[in-house]
Design an enzyme around this catalytic site. Structure first.
Site, PDB file in Angstrom:
ATOM      1  N   SER A 132       0.826  -1.213   0.000  1.00 30.17           N
ATOM      2  CA  SER A 132       0.000   0.000   0.000  1.00 30.17           C
ATOM      3  C   SER A 132       0.860   1.263   0.000  1.00 30.17           C
ATOM      4  O   SER A 132       1.979   1.271   0.511  1.00 30.17           O
ATOM      5  CB  SER A 132      -0.872  -0.024   1.263  1.00 30.17           C
ATOM      6  OG  SER A 132      -1.406   1.244   1.516  1.00 30.17           O
ATOM      7  N   TYR A 183      -2.491   5.547  -3.890  1.00 26.21           N
ATOM      8  CA  TYR A 183      -3.599   6.479  -3.690  1.00 26.21           C
ATOM      9  C   TYR A 183      -3.267   7.727  -4.505  1.00 26.21           C
ATOM     10  O   TYR A 183      -2.133   8.232  -4.434  1.00 26.21           O
ATOM     11  CB  TYR A 183      -3.749   6.840  -2.206  1.00 26.21           C
ATOM     12  CG  TYR A 183      -4.545   5.833  -1.416  1.00 26.21           C
ATOM     13  CD1 TYR A 183      -5.849   5.503  -1.790  1.00 26.21           C
ATOM     14  CD2 TYR A 183      -4.005   5.209  -0.299  1.00 26.21           C
ATOM     15  CE1 TYR A 183      -6.580   4.570  -1.066  1.00 26.21           C
ATOM     16  CE2 TYR A 183      -4.738   4.273   0.432  1.00 26.21           C
ATOM     17  CZ  TYR A 183      -6.027   3.962   0.033  1.00 26.21           C
ATOM     18  OH  TYR A 183      -6.752   3.038   0.738  1.00 26.21           O
ATOM     19  N   THR A 207      -5.921   3.093  -6.832  1.00 26.19           N
ATOM     20  CA  THR A 207      -7.176   2.927  -6.074  1.00 26.19           C
ATOM     21  C   THR A 207      -8.075   4.124  -6.323  1.00 26.19           C
ATOM     22  O   THR A 207      -7.682   5.273  -6.108  1.00 26.19           O
ATOM     23  CB  THR A 207      -6.875   2.778  -4.566  1.00 26.19           C
ATOM     24  OG1 THR A 207      -6.125   1.572  -4.387  1.00 26.19           O
ATOM     25  CG2 THR A 207      -8.158   2.695  -3.749  1.00 26.19           C
ATOM     26  N   LYS A 213      -8.153  -0.218  -9.254  1.00 23.48           N
ATOM     27  CA  LYS A 213      -8.787  -0.971  -8.156  1.00 23.48           C
ATOM     28  C   LYS A 213      -9.894  -0.131  -7.544  1.00 23.48           C
ATOM     29  O   LYS A 213      -9.658   1.021  -7.169  1.00 23.48           O
ATOM     30  CB  LYS A 213      -7.734  -1.298  -7.092  1.00 23.48           C
ATOM     31  CG  LYS A 213      -8.279  -1.902  -5.819  1.00 23.48           C
ATOM     32  CD  LYS A 213      -7.139  -2.284  -4.886  1.00 23.48           C
ATOM     33  CE  LYS A 213      -7.645  -2.895  -3.591  1.00 23.48           C
ATOM     34  NZ  LYS A 213      -8.264  -1.916  -2.680  1.00 23.48           N
ATOM     35  N   HIS A 223     -13.764  -2.122  -1.438  1.00 25.33           N
ATOM     36  CA  HIS A 223     -12.765  -1.799  -0.410  1.00 25.33           C
ATOM     37  C   HIS A 223     -13.054  -2.574   0.883  1.00 25.33           C
ATOM     38  O   HIS A 223     -12.845  -2.085   1.983  1.00 25.33           O
ATOM     39  CB  HIS A 223     -12.776  -0.287  -0.154  1.00 25.33           C
ATOM     40  CG  HIS A 223     -11.439   0.319   0.158  1.00 25.33           C
ATOM     41  ND1 HIS A 223     -10.771   1.144  -0.714  1.00 25.33           N
ATOM     42  CD2 HIS A 223     -10.649   0.255   1.261  1.00 25.33           C
ATOM     43  CE1 HIS A 223      -9.638   1.567  -0.154  1.00 25.33           C
ATOM     44  NE2 HIS A 223      -9.540   1.026   1.033  1.00 25.33           N
TER      45      HIS A 223
HETATM   46  C1  LIG Z   1      -7.006  -2.906   7.332  1.00 26.61           C
HETATM   47  C2  LIG Z   1      -7.220  -2.624   5.871  1.00 26.61           C
HETATM   48  C3  LIG Z   1      -6.460  -1.634   5.258  1.00 26.61           C
HETATM   49  C4  LIG Z   1      -6.638  -1.363   3.887  1.00 26.61           C
HETATM   50  N1  LIG Z   1      -5.825  -0.447   3.275  1.00 26.61           N
HETATM   51  C5  LIG Z   1      -5.921  -0.260   1.923  1.00 26.61           C
HETATM   52  C6  LIG Z   1      -5.004   0.590   1.245  1.00 26.61           C
HETATM   53  O1  LIG Z   1      -4.105   1.171   1.840  1.00 26.61           O
HETATM   54  N2  LIG Z   1      -5.166   0.733  -0.087  1.00 26.61           N
HETATM   55  C7  LIG Z   1      -6.149   0.091  -0.804  1.00 26.61           C
HETATM   56  O2  LIG Z   1      -6.268   0.251  -2.020  1.00 26.61           O
HETATM   57  N3  LIG Z   1      -7.017  -0.732  -0.173  1.00 26.61           N
HETATM   58  C8  LIG Z   1      -6.912  -0.939   1.160  1.00 26.61           C
HETATM   59  N4  LIG Z   1      -7.767  -1.813   1.785  1.00 26.61           N
HETATM   60  C9  LIG Z   1      -8.739  -2.574   0.980  1.00 26.61           C
HETATM   61  C10 LIG Z   1      -8.124  -3.885   0.480  1.00 26.61           C
HETATM   62  O3  LIG Z   1      -7.147  -3.660  -0.497  1.00 26.61           O
HETATM   63  C11 LIG Z   1      -9.205  -4.794  -0.125  1.00 26.61           C
HETATM   64  O4  LIG Z   1      -9.888  -4.100  -1.118  1.00 26.61           O
HETATM   65  C12 LIG Z   1     -10.186  -5.304   0.936  1.00 26.61           C
HETATM   66  O5  LIG Z   1      -9.516  -5.612   2.130  1.00 26.61           O
HETATM   67  C13 LIG Z   1     -10.902  -6.538   0.424  1.00 26.61           C
HETATM   68  O6  LIG Z   1     -11.876  -6.960   1.328  1.00 26.61           O
HETATM   69  P1  LIG Z   1     -11.638  -8.122   2.433  1.00 26.61           P
HETATM   70  O7  LIG Z   1     -10.829  -7.483   3.523  1.00 26.61           O
HETATM   71  O8  LIG Z   1     -13.017  -8.448   2.855  1.00 26.61           O
HETATM   72  O9  LIG Z   1     -10.881  -9.235   1.758  1.00 26.61           O
HETATM   73  C14 LIG Z   1      -7.614  -2.078   3.150  1.00 26.61           C
HETATM   74  C15 LIG Z   1      -8.372  -3.061   3.782  1.00 26.61           C
HETATM   75  C16 LIG Z   1      -8.176  -3.345   5.121  1.00 26.61           C
HETATM   76  C17 LIG Z   1      -8.987  -4.436   5.772  1.00 26.61           C
END
Ligand SMILES: Cc1cc2nc3c(=O)[nH]c(=O)nc-3n(C[C@H](O)[C@H](O)[C@H](O)COP(=O)(O)O)c2cc1C
Length: 391
Positions: free
Chosen positions: A117, A140, A166, A263, A287
């Protein structure tokens, strides 16, 4: 049916991702667990992401020789050992010291890509150097184009092979768990502070031994001496780009030399534009229910998106995947690969790198078993004929 869950302390004995989640909840303080586990507002979308899989049933074939089966797939002409990829998640160092390095190392062992990330707690270069493996970077779209340029140049120079832009965060999702745990950005509430004291092992390892985690890729954009995680988070909140549109995508593609993916799409119209723009891949995602509460689950739109653009662009998906059977359902509906978010983070929080590896092993074994049980030898053979939708 009532289920009894594993209540021991050994993460290696957890049989499912749900059991790893229970262990994770005990290992890290609330402010870390609720950040990881929670969703936006009423968590309607968070729940929907799980419920939706119950409406899709398998139509298994039998009398098929499944003795030689493989779950390896090709992603951009490269073989990966399972049909899933670790999703980009921020602040991983808050779950476990050097969380990003642990996840990247677990991915490398499993033969799958790891996504780092923008708001990671390990530097781009350190992940490439210490963990290696197949690496993708998530961006981002900051307002400051010079900062964006610098980040993607660093990722390309470090050997990252893919970039996710994203697009579902023009504003922060309304995550009330986080607001409850922090009275102000970076200032834990009294309740959260007391809970941290009840987790001395976490406190020592995560906050004391290695120094509190920072948003390591962003420190160079912060004033000297102002590079704590809270300073990084403040910087991010000012940099969220409400003006993001396709002109940014075109500009970014010019400066990024490798595979380019978007994404956070949930609309077939947007997927159509991405295909027309010649983007390499898209991730259908809400997300993980952390941004727009009330959004649909990506698997609901997956068949329509694959019908429209599946032959022109690589379609990936995430949000709510906790079982191998969930992954197989998405592949049967036309997704090429699944991004895994919380499932592997529960493993990380429960047991560090080995815990993350255990989570990936659970998913790999489940995928393998489901392939056998539906009478299918490889992911390439999966089609919607293996599924039936219930209303
Ligand atoms: C704790 C956490 C932090 C996340 N941080 C980011 C991030 O920095 N950038 C991003 O594009 N998505 C982020 N996401 C979304 C994930 O990339 C992903 O889309 C999502 O976790 C998928 O759903 P799931 O947790 O049910 O598998 C984050 C998700 C979680 C749970």
């Amino acid at each position: 049916m009532k289920r009894s869950y594993y209540a021991g302390r050994d993460f290696q004995k957890a049989l499912s991702i749900d059991e790893l989640r229970l262990l994770a909840e005990r290992r890290v303080p609330r402010l870390a667990f609720e950040y990881l586990d929670g969703g936006a507002e009423n968590e309607v979308t968070l729940r929907r992401n799980r419920k939706v899989f119950e409406r899709i049933g398998f139509v298994p074939r039998t009398l098929v020789d499944v003795s030689a089966r493989s779950q390896a797939i090709d992603v951009f002409d490269q073989r990966i050992q399972s049909p899933f990829i670790i999703a980009p998640t921020g602040f991983n160092g808050m779950l476990r010291q050097n969380g990003d390095l642990a996840l990247a190392a677990a991915a490398k062992k499993a033969g799958i890509p790891f996504s780092l990330s923008t708001v990671s707690t390990s530097r781009i270069e350190d992940v490439a150097q210490h963990a290696g493996g197949r690496l993708w970077f998530q961006l981002y779209p900051l307002k400051d184009r010079e900062a964006v340029k610098r980040l993607v140049e660093r990722a390309a120079a470090a050997g990252f092979q893919g970039l996710f832009l994203t697009t579902d965060a023009p504003a922060y999702g309304n995550r009330e768990w986080d607001q409850r745990n922090y009275v102000r950005l970076g200032h834990p509430s009294m309740r959260a502070k007391l809970d941290v004291l009840a987790h001395p092992v976490w406190l020592f390892n995560v906050m004391v031994r290695h120094g509190a985690p920072r948003l390591a890729n962003l420190t160079e954009f912060l004033p000297p001496g102002k590079d704590r995680a809270i300073d990084g988070a403040r910087y991010m909140s000012k940099q969220l780009n409400e003006q993001l549109d396709w002109s940014f995508v075109r500009w970014l593609r010019e400066i990024w030399p490798n595979r380019f993916m978007i994404k956070g799409l949930l609309s077939a119209r947007d997927a159509g534009i991405a295909a027309a723009e010649g983007i390499d891949g898209i991730v259908l995602s809400n997300h993980g229910g952390r941004q727009l509460d009330g959004a649909i689950s990506p698997i609901e739109i997956l068949p329509e998106v694959c019908r429209q653009v599946g032959s022109r662009i690589m379609v990936m998906i995430d949000s709510g995947f906790r079982r191998g059977s969930d992954i197989i359902k998405a592949l049967a509906l036309g997704a090429k690969a699944v991004l895994i978010g919380r499932a592997v983070l529960y493993g990380l929080a429960a047991g560090g790198q080995e815990g993350a590896q255990h989570a990936l092993d659970i998913l790999r074994n489940e995928v393998d078993r489901v392939l056998a049980l539906i009478g299918c030898r490889s992911c390439a053979e999966l089609t919607p004929d293996y599924l039936l939708f219930q209303k």
